[in-house]
Design an enzyme around this catalytic site. Structure first.
Site, PDB file in Angstrom:
ATOM      1  N   HIS A 104       0.820  -1.207   0.000  1.00  0.00           N
ATOM      2  CA  HIS A 104       0.000   0.000   0.000  1.00  0.00           C
ATOM      3  C   HIS A 104       0.856   1.259   0.000  1.00  0.00           C
ATOM      4  O   HIS A 104       1.929   1.283   0.593  1.00  0.00           O
ATOM      5  CB  HIS A 104      -0.900   0.036   1.238  1.00  0.00           C
ATOM      6  N   LYS A 149       4.828   7.363   7.801  1.00  0.00           N
ATOM      7  CA  LYS A 149       4.263   6.682   8.966  1.00  0.00           C
ATOM      8  C   LYS A 149       5.327   6.020   9.805  1.00  0.00           C
ATOM      9  O   LYS A 149       6.408   5.687   9.326  1.00  0.00           O
ATOM     10  CB  LYS A 149       3.195   5.682   8.551  1.00  0.00           C
ATOM     11  N   TYR A 165       0.224   2.032  13.824  1.00  0.00           N
ATOM     12  CA  TYR A 165       0.665   3.003  12.832  1.00  0.00           C
ATOM     13  C   TYR A 165       0.462   4.403  13.403  1.00  0.00           C
ATOM     14  O   TYR A 165      -0.576   4.686  13.978  1.00  0.00           O
ATOM     15  CB  TYR A 165      -0.190   2.944  11.557  1.00  0.00           C
ATOM     16  N   ASP A 217      -6.233  -6.296  -2.162  1.00  0.00           N
ATOM     17  CA  ASP A 217      -4.829  -6.686  -2.316  1.00  0.00           C
ATOM     18  C   ASP A 217      -4.672  -7.815  -3.333  1.00  0.00           C
ATOM     19  O   ASP A 217      -3.713  -7.842  -4.099  1.00  0.00           O
ATOM     20  CB  ASP A 217      -4.241  -7.102  -0.971  1.00  0.00           C
TER      21      ASP A 217
END
Length: 183
Positions: free
Chosen positions: A63, A72, A132, A168
């Protein structure tokens, strides 16, 4: 806590906490604004915290975000994951490089992933919680997904994928995504 550059991905860092262990277990700081600032990052830039829980073999990725991208901090707070970063920033000295990490609740390592890099991971334990800290609010319209099994990426996933989301599983190849970014 100390910060170490990730040589394969320009601008990426691993933050290693200093645990204090005794007969009760351990305590460690998982985020330190001064340490983050010491490597040139703005600790106040992170605006959203998220958590995912995955079962063994679950694969999430690859991603990234379009537009300005998304930086991140990623940490496995429970269990163990195989974590992958691919640099997709044109002009980066590490463009198209890959880096692999094992993040776990034992190490409590935190990985800083710069904006413009693709990210994915696979859970290696019965349960894996991944935390995250993201530098801008999530906008689903900017989500980009690349096939986790793309031969151009040649990611050595340690386990056969147990579960993969529809998004995905149906993701385009890296070549298709790069072509779309150019148009």
């Amino acid at each position: 806590m100390k910060a170490t550059r990730v040589p394969e991905i320009d601008g990426a860092f691993l933050f290693e906490p200093t645990p204090y262990a005794d007969e009760r277990g351990f305590f460690c700081r998982t985020f330190d604004a001064d340490v983050v600032r010491s490597v040139g990052l703005d600790p106040n830039a992170f605006v959203q915290d998220s958590l995912s829980r995955s079962a063994r073999g679950v694969l999430r990725g690859m991603h990234l975000r379009s537009g300005a991208g998304e930086a991140k901090l990623v940490r496995c707070s429970y269990g163990k994951i195989f974590d992958v970063v691919v640099d997709l920033r044109k002009g980066s000295p590490t463009y198209r490089n890959r880096a692999f990490f094992e993040l776990s609740d034992e190490s409590q390592l935190t990985l800083y992933i710069p904006a413009g890099c693709a990210h994915g991971f696979q859970a290696l334990t019965k349960t894996a919680d991944t935390s995250y800290r993201i530098d801008r609010p999530h906008d689903p319209a900017e989500d980009v997904t690349i096939a986790f099994d793309d031969p151009d990426l040649a990611i050595p996933w340690p386990l056969p994928p147990a579960k993969v989301s529809h998004r995905d599983r149906e993701a385009p190849s890296l070549a298709e995504v790069l072509k779309q970014k150019e148009s």
